[in-house]
Design a protein around this motif. Structure first.
Motif: not given
Length: 458
Positions: A368-378
């Motif tokens: 979940l944290c990887c999904v959110i982090t990639s969306l946020w910084y992408g």
């Protein structure tokens, strides 16, 4: 005809053959606990990436993560490792069974932080604070649905090569090639299997229930892994949802529901609450508690992508569709705050790895944290988001499939980079019975046809 009548009639009509005798060989070959399956539980390689895996270790980890005392199972695990080392696979079978028994009976560790959170299980309690859907906005959803499928299949096909490894190792090993296809993309993936089964259940039923989706699993899906494997075994023995999701299932809070519930958002454009309900019905077949919330969250973000063109706003809006005071909500809000406060996704990656070092790489939370982090910084850039989600590691194919779906919906098929789409050749390969080779455009059309049916289902 009653069962006793059928059996009596068989007995009346049965005549022995004088020329041939029966054999137990075929029955023995079936195996009650096949050696190959025991070996897979203890030492296997992830199909696409060849990362090492031990499902039994993951089971023990996960039960401990849920606030249980797993000392007895861990003692047996040490014995099992010795048997595995010496190749004593038959003796490993009862050890494996005893480990699962002890995990099921593991006493509650009252001091574990897991128990300070709420964990609602029924839809009414889970959704009591969810906003009601507004009248569906008129969105051109056909192109967005196709974009969602293309984004999901592209991301999953790319991520299959990288799953199961730490992010820093992936960056070192693949360099600038990380975040794109390595060789010809392989669309063969277990995640989409369950989404197709859901669409078939939706097509065939005006009143949709977890049981009806589960029956379609039994009809179409030949094999599963981790939580889905346990669920299919439960279903086979007549244990149906929600029991199938938690009974004897140490993997009930892994990523399995989150990885497959984008489809519920695809059939509910701009209707996140309805998408959440469908995801709930599906998720509780194989998961429980926080594992179900992961499926709901995946569906909600996909549904919101039809009507929200800012990725960061979408992520923050998704918090409204998570049950309050749950561990899932805590982790979701915490990772969003970490992304807001730090300029470097690599630094956030180090925080994820430290926070979840006791969790399996397939567990819901770090992914979940990887999904959110990639969306946020992408920030909505498809190439950059795929590069980041790959470099975060963990269950990359599932995570890339989810963010690919969200960005694919948001952009629509026409706006996706051609270098991601052309190599797919409009073909999806699966192991779903009857759907072994599917045109992606046909799958998108099928999904679009189901959108109108959502308005009439109960």
């Amino acid at each position: 005809m009653k069962a006793w009548e059928y059996e009596a009639q068989m007995r009346v009509n049965a005549e022995p053959s004088l020329d041939e005798k029966g054999s137990w060989t075929e029955s023995i070959d079936l195996g009650i606990f096949p050696r190959k399956l025991v070996e897979l539980f203890w030492k296997s390689r992830v199909p696409g990436s060849k990362a090492p895996e031990c499902l039994v270790a993951g089971a023990i980890q996960s039960v401990e993560n849920m606030g249980r005392d797993v000392q007895k199972a861990e003692s047996l695990f040490e014995d099992g490792l010795q048997l595995l080392h010496h190749g004593h696979i038959d003796q490993l079978k009862p050890i494996t069974s005893l480990i699962f028994k002890n995990l099921r009976e593991a006493p509650i560790d009252k001091d574990h932080p897991y128990h300070k959170y709420n964990r609602p299980l029924d839809w009414e309690t889970i959704s009591k604070d969810f906003p009601e859907d507004q009248t569906r906005q008129k969105v051109y959803f056909h192109d967005k649905i196709l974009g969602g499928w293309l984004g999901q299949i592209a991301g999953a096909s790319m991520g299959t090569r990288f799953e199961g490894y730490r992010g820093e190792v992936l960056e070192k090993s693949f360099g600038n090639d990380l975040g794109y296809y390595i060789g010809t993309p392989d669309t063969y993936n277990d995640d989409i299997t369950y989404e197709i089964a859901f669409l078939q259940a939706l097509k065939e039923n005006d009143v949709l229930t977890s049981d009806k989706i589960a029956l379609k699993w039994l009809e179409l899906i030949p094999f599963g892994w981790s939580a889905e494997y346990i669920a299919l075994e439960n279903l086979k023995m007549g244990i149906f949802p929600p029991e199938s999701g938690w009974f004897n299932n140490p993997f009930q809070e892994w990523i399995g529901a989150q990885m497959r519930c984008m489809v519920h958002g695809l059939v509910c454009p701009g209707q996140p609450r309805k998408a959440a309900y469908l995801a709930y019905l599906d998720s509780c077949i194989s998961h429980s508690g926080n594992g179900v919330y992961g499926g709901i969250h995946s569906a909600v973000m996909t549904s919101l992508a039809f009507v929200q063109d800012n990725v960061r706003k979408l992520v923050e809006e998704s918090i409204k569709y998570v049950p309050k005071n749950t561990e899932f909500e805590h982790i979701l809000i915490d990772i969003i705050e970490k992304c807001k406060k730090n300029n470097s996704w690599r630094y956030v990656r180090s925080l994820i790895e430290e926070n979840f070092k006791k969790y399996n790489w397939i567990h819901l939370y770090p992914n979940l944290c990887c999904v959110i982090t990639s969306l946020w910084y992408g920030e909505g850039d498809f190439d950059e988001t795929m590069r980041i989600v790959s470099a975060l590691g963990y269950d990359v194919d599932c995570n890339a499939g989810e963010v690919g779906t969200i960005l694919g919906v948001m952009k629509g098929a026409r706006e996706l980079p051609d270098r991601w789409i052309s190599p797919l050749g409009d073909v999806l390969y699966t192991y779903v019975n009857g759907f072994e080779k599917v045109r992606i455009t046909d799958l998108a059309q099928f999904t679009a046809e189901m959108v109108s049916k959502i308005d009439i289902i109960q």
